[in-house]
Design an enzyme around this catalytic site. Sequence first.
Site, short mmCIF file in Angstrom:
data_model
loop_
_atom_site.label_atom_id
_atom_site.label_comp_id
_atom_site.label_asym_id
_atom_site.label_seq_id
_atom_site.Cartn_x
_atom_site.Cartn_y
_atom_site.Cartn_z
N HIS A 20 13.89 19.63 -20.39
CA HIS A 20 13.73 19.71 -21.84
C HIS A 20 13.59 18.31 -22.44
CE1 HIS A 20 14.64 24.02 -21.97
NE2 HIS A 20 15.59 23.77 -21.10
N ARG A 140 2.88 13.11 -19.42
CA ARG A 140 2.75 11.69 -19.68
C ARG A 140 1.33 11.22 -19.34
NH1 ARG A 140 7.35 9.94 -15.84
NH2 ARG A 140 6.97 12.06 -15.08
N GLU A 243 2.35 19.15 -14.30
CA GLU A 243 2.00 17.87 -13.68
C GLU A 243 1.27 18.10 -12.36
OE1 GLU A 243 5.94 15.59 -15.55
OE2 GLU A 243 5.80 15.98 -13.41
#
Length: 329
Positions: A20, A140, A243
């Site tokens: 989270h 990211r 990812e």
Amino acid sequence: MVTLTICFRADASAAIGTGHVMRCLTLAGELARRGAQCLFAAAPGTEELVPALPYPVVPPERLPFGAALAVVDHYGIGAAEEARIRGMSRAVMVIDDLPTRRHHCDLLLDQTHGRRAGEYRDLVPHGGIVLAGADYALLRPQFAEARPASLARRDGSLRRILVSLGGTDPDNVTLRVLDAIAASGLEVAVDVVMGAKAPHLETVLARAAAMAGARVLVGTGDMAGLMAGADLAIGAGGTTTWERCCLGLPTLMLVIADNQKDVVRLVSGAGAALEATPATIAGQLRHLAARPPILLSLSKAAAGLCDGLGAARTADALRRLPSLKGLSP
């Protein structure tokens, strides 16, 4: 120009892991790049599990008044508490993974592949914005950057396996996975990723030390590089799912928490992963090692689910909220 303050309400613990907070960090990074000032309201212990938090951290009861946006990523916070937070902030965003409970928010994000905005129609206030699907997965920037080279190197071979079952793995599933890899009889390199505060870290370190070609990386900062260099992952249905998909990394997926069942079902149903348990892994590894086309097929399907640009899309959508029109494009 007025600085927009955005507060994230998320916790990390040995029981719930770090996912989270990590996905909130990704969104915070994108919003900070666009000029926002970010901070976190988190329970005690969160900073120990996520020591690299680059933003101010305050206790949950000190949630600031007047923030342009409060982002809530917490299964333990329901509509009543969200309404209280909405009374202190100009807008509320909720991050959730299952369309099973009501929310009091201006915008909701569910990054699960296959999720549809209509599934939340009766669960958010009228006029609330719903962002649904892996197009909005919060990754990211390193993952989108590594994507081209990662996809280009995949040839269906099985030489290196990445094992990552969350930052804490409270049930020590990692140990059973390592036993299964050893039982497969394959000569492969194995990278194991764990958090520094994982309760069974020492046990896993000892098991890996007894396996040729295995190493344990604690608190690594280069998950994108590790995933890009792996031929197969053994992982759970948490936030790292997207990812792996972004980098076209074939995966044996395990359900290690009830809220992951939907993700594992949808991703494996899309041909982007194979559902597994510790008892099936050894046989699945031998099967995949002998059939490169299967790994290539899994990789192609995974790469089609997520391109790594979800944080930017989410930030663009947030600019539709009146309180965030000052965000840079």
